[in-house]
Design a protein around this motif. Structure first.
Motif, mmCIF file in Angstrom:
data_model
loop_
_atom_site.group_PDB
_atom_site.id
_atom_site.type_symbol
_atom_site.label_atom_id
_atom_site.label_comp_id
_atom_site.label_asym_id
_atom_site.label_seq_id
_atom_site.Cartn_x
_atom_site.Cartn_y
_atom_site.Cartn_z
ATOM 1 N N ARG A 54 -21.370 -16.785 68.687
ATOM 2 C CA ARG A 54 -21.616 -15.815 67.624
ATOM 3 C C ARG A 54 -22.793 -16.306 66.793
ATOM 4 N N VAL A 55 -23.742 -15.423 66.587
ATOM 5 C CA VAL A 55 -24.931 -15.724 65.795
ATOM 6 C C VAL A 55 -24.833 -14.978 64.473
ATOM 7 N N ALA A 56 -25.177 -15.663 63.396
ATOM 8 C CA ALA A 56 -25.266 -15.045 62.065
ATOM 9 C C ALA A 56 -23.926 -14.512 61.561
ATOM 10 N N GLU A 57 -22.838 -15.120 61.986
ATOM 11 C CA GLU A 57 -21.529 -14.704 61.474
ATOM 12 C C GLU A 57 -21.491 -14.911 59.957
ATOM 13 N N GLY A 58 -21.096 -13.875 59.217
ATOM 14 C CA GLY A 58 -21.046 -13.954 57.762
ATOM 15 C C GLY A 58 -22.394 -13.915 57.090
ATOM 16 N N THR A 59 -23.415 -13.527 57.823
ATOM 17 C CA THR A 59 -24.795 -13.538 57.317
ATOM 18 C C THR A 59 -25.409 -12.151 57.443
ATOM 19 N N MET A 60 -26.278 -11.798 56.514
ATOM 20 C CA MET A 60 -27.119 -10.618 56.681
ATOM 21 C C MET A 60 -28.497 -10.925 56.109
ATOM 22 N N ALA A 61 -29.428 -11.173 57.015
ATOM 23 C CA ALA A 61 -30.832 -11.332 56.653
ATOM 24 C C ALA A 61 -31.560 -10.046 57.021
ATOM 25 N N PHE A 62 -32.692 -9.804 56.374
ATOM 26 C CA PHE A 62 -33.455 -8.603 56.679
ATOM 27 C C PHE A 62 -34.944 -8.909 56.587
ATOM 28 N N MET A 63 -35.731 -7.992 57.097
ATOM 29 C CA MET A 63 -37.189 -8.138 57.053
ATOM 30 C C MET A 63 -37.837 -6.808 56.692
ATOM 31 N N PHE A 64 -38.792 -6.860 55.758
ATOM 32 C CA PHE A 64 -39.720 -5.763 55.535
ATOM 33 C C PHE A 64 -40.988 -6.124 56.310
ATOM 34 N N GLU A 65 -41.267 -5.425 57.380
ATOM 35 C CA GLU A 65 -42.453 -5.715 58.187
ATOM 36 C C GLU A 65 -43.482 -4.611 57.980
ATOM 37 N N SER A 66 -44.751 -4.990 57.847
ATOM 38 C CA SER A 66 -45.781 -4.009 57.511
ATOM 39 C C SER A 66 -47.080 -4.305 58.242
ATOM 40 N N SER A 67 -47.838 -3.249 58.518
ATOM 41 C CA SER A 67 -49.164 -3.394 59.119
ATOM 42 C C SER A 67 -50.221 -3.772 58.096
ATOM 43 N N PHE A 68 -49.843 -3.856 56.811
ATOM 44 C CA PHE A 68 -50.781 -4.246 55.760
ATOM 45 C C PHE A 68 -50.794 -5.761 55.576
ATOM 46 N N SER A 69 -51.948 -6.298 55.247
ATOM 47 C CA SER A 69 -52.062 -7.695 54.852
ATOM 48 C C SER A 69 -51.649 -7.790 53.386
ATOM 49 N N MET A 70 -50.635 -8.579 53.092
ATOM 50 C CA MET A 70 -49.996 -8.537 51.783
ATOM 51 C C MET A 70 -50.704 -9.434 50.769
ATOM 52 N N ALA A 71 -50.917 -8.881 49.597
ATOM 53 C CA ALA A 71 -51.414 -9.654 48.460
ATOM 54 C C ALA A 71 -50.234 -9.958 47.547
ATOM 55 N N VAL A 72 -50.152 -11.205 47.094
ATOM 56 C CA VAL A 72 -49.055 -11.630 46.227
ATOM 57 C C VAL A 72 -49.509 -11.529 44.779
ATOM 58 N N GLY A 101 -52.635 -1.681 49.577
ATOM 59 C CA GLY A 101 -52.890 -0.246 49.607
ATOM 60 C C GLY A 101 -52.949 0.345 48.216
ATOM 61 N N GLU A 102 -52.921 1.673 48.173
ATOM 62 C CA GLU A 102 -53.246 2.375 46.941
ATOM 63 C C GLU A 102 -52.399 3.642 46.798
ATOM 64 N N PRO A 103 -51.633 3.754 45.704
ATOM 65 C CA PRO A 103 -50.809 4.959 45.542
ATOM 66 C C PRO A 103 -51.630 6.234 45.365
ATOM 67 N N LYS A 104 -52.831 6.139 44.791
ATOM 68 C CA LYS A 104 -53.640 7.349 44.608
ATOM 69 C C LYS A 104 -54.025 7.968 45.942
ATOM 70 N N SER A 105 -54.352 7.132 46.896
ATOM 71 C CA SER A 105 -54.738 7.645 48.207
ATOM 72 C C SER A 105 -53.550 7.829 49.136
ATOM 73 N N ARG A 106 -52.334 7.490 48.650
ATOM 74 C CA ARG A 106 -51.090 7.685 49.395
ATOM 75 C C ARG A 106 -51.089 6.901 50.693
ATOM 76 N N ASN A 107 -51.453 5.623 50.597
ATOM 77 C CA ASN A 107 -51.467 4.787 51.792
ATOM 78 C C ASN A 107 -51.232 3.344 51.382
ATOM 79 N N GLY A 108 -50.008 2.853 51.546
ATOM 80 C CA GLY A 108 -49.743 1.476 51.179
ATOM 81 C C GLY A 108 -48.270 1.222 50.959
ATOM 82 N N ILE A 109 -47.964 -0.017 50.564
ATOM 83 C CA ILE A 109 -46.587 -0.410 50.289
ATOM 84 C C ILE A 109 -46.565 -1.403 49.135
ATOM 85 N N ALA A 110 -45.410 -1.597 48.559
ATOM 86 C CA ALA A 110 -45.179 -2.660 47.580
ATOM 87 C C ALA A 110 -43.765 -3.186 47.784
ATOM 88 N N ILE A 111 -43.589 -4.474 47.529
ATOM 89 C CA ILE A 111 -42.271 -5.096 47.566
ATOM 90 C C ILE A 111 -41.941 -5.559 46.155
#
Length: 439
Positions: free
Chosen positions: A390-408, A123-133
């Protein structure tokens, strides 16, 4: 460190004044002819003036000098911060990164801004539509420097080391297993206390909000009262020509000099504030019969797009919980997704990949790229006795999920030297169990 004070508030109208200046908040109006204590009134708007009342975001700041008092902005070195999504060829493979390296302060001093590295986005910050990680790796505090983002909101996830974030609204202490959101335009400075690392989700064109609960009802997931905003705090500090304000504007960095600290807000009121949240407060909803609930049930915050039900980005966590599903392969199933999924690990061992996926690292499975548990996890879970666990005891995983196709970025694929080029091998031992006889 003095105890910091907070108050509950997520999008609610809040008001605060530094106790050193009682009565600093004007009574009865926002912009009197003369403010108490000779302060200047300044409005910070996070939405269009004509937004519906339910989505209108703004705060009034009562400050010693207004933020307009600075020398002109000039371009500065970008470092590894970018929104150029075409600097390397598209990458259609599953990607995983080892823990991102934090340079030693004796070798290279990096504060929060100089330690920002863009990993992927769209996406593009000028058009105000997108994300970055972004990934941040830093080892020294910001001194006489502050930062603000004209392009969007920062959702900051510390993984190692705590952050003492001074904002125009007050101070936030954010530790691993907490998150904070610094919204568009808010000035802040970050103090660290040694080697520090974490993740940032930046969204252009929307603000984070709590997801709708639908048939869940009135309670569950993240509760609004658990989000904390800072109590007003100011410093009346003169720094003749030697305070640097850094602006991220249209994806590029600029700096300007001024003679005073920007954290000179004596009082404020409004519903547009920075805030923090402790992930331990999340109320997990999960399957209690069979099969899986979609991972969207773990959404803490969402930044909505203009398409109903489709987010620019969701922030999703996988906290400790009970697994009780019957006749079910309990780890995450193999899947391909029209959304892009970046995963990070704050602590512990993620149940689908206990060895290769490490705290401080990450993985990216962009649109329609297949992924799922490694071979060892599949074999173990397929033979496991199904009983409450008990699942994931002592663990914290997370996800950034997006409708954009990500470019690396080039940094993510080459410069960081953290890309795990053997990631694909974790699925190579999978073998066929096909048989014509079915039970």
């Amino acid at each position: 460190m003095a105890e910091l004070k907070y108050m509950p508030g997520f999008g609610n109208e809040c008001a605060s004044e530094d106790p050193r200046c009682p009565g600093a908040l004007p009574e009865g109006q926002n912009n009197p002819q003369v403010c108490p204590y000779g302060l200047y009134a300044e409005q910070l708007s996070g939405s269009a003036f004509t937004c519906p009342r339910s989505t209108n975001k703004r705060s009034w700041l009562y400050r010693i000098l207004p933020s307009v008092c600075h020398k002109p902005f000039e371009p500065i070195d970008q470092g590894h911060l970018t929104h150029n999504w075409d600097e390397v060829e598209a990458e259609p493979n599953q990607l995983r990164w080892k823990p991102f390296v934090i340079p030693k302060a004796s070798e290279k001093k990096l504060d929060f801004v100089s330690g920002l590295h863009t990993l992927c986005g769209a996406g593009e910050p000028k058009s105000r539509n997108g994300i970055a990680i972004h990934i941040f790796t830093c080892n020294t505090p910001m001194i006489n420097r502050c930062f603000y983002n004209s392009d969007g909101d920062f959702l900051i996830v510390p993984q190692q080391g705590k952050l003492l974030i001074t904002t125009e609204f007050g101070k936030l202490l954010v530790e691993p297993n907490e998150i904070c959101v610094i919204q568009q335009g808010m000035r802040f400075s970050v103090e660290v206390f040694g080697d520090t690392r974490g993740y940032i989700l930046e969204v252009y064109g929307a603000h984070f909000e709590l997801p709708d609960l639908g048939p869940i009802g009135a309670n569950g997931l993240a509760n609004p009262r658990d989000f904390l905003v800072p109590v007003a705090w100011y410093e009346d500090c003169q720094v003749p020509g030697d305070y640097t304000v850094i602006s991220k504007y249209q994806g590029k960095l600029f700096s300007a000099q001024q003679d005073f600290s920007p954290f000179n807000v004596v009082a404020w009121h409004g519903n547009y504030t920075p805030y923090k949240y402790n992930l331990d407060n999340f109320m997990v909803i999960n399957a209690v019969a069979f099969d899986h609930v979609d991972p969207s049930i773990f959404t803490v915050l969402t930044a909505k797009s203009t398409r109903p039900g489709v987010a620019l980005a969701d922030f999703v966590i996988f906290p400790p919980r009970w697994g009780v599903a019957n006749n079910t392969f309990r780890p995450p199933y193999y899947h391909r997704n029209c959304m892009s999924e970046f995963m990070g690990l704050i602590k512990g061992h993620y149940e689908a990949k206990e060895e290769g996926f490490q705290p401080g690292g990450g993985s990216l499975h962009s649109m329609m790229i297949p992924h799922g548990p490694d071979a060892e996890c599949f074999e173990k879970a397929s033979k496991a006795k199904l009983e409450p666990e008990r699942v994931a005891e002592g663990t914290m995983a997370f996800m950034f999920e997006s409708s954009f196709s990500m470019a690396v970025t080039k940094w993510g694929l080459k410069t960081s030297n953290c890309l795990d080029k053997t990631y694909y091998k974790c699925w190579e031992p999978l073998k066929s169990h096909f048989t014509l006889s079915c039970k």
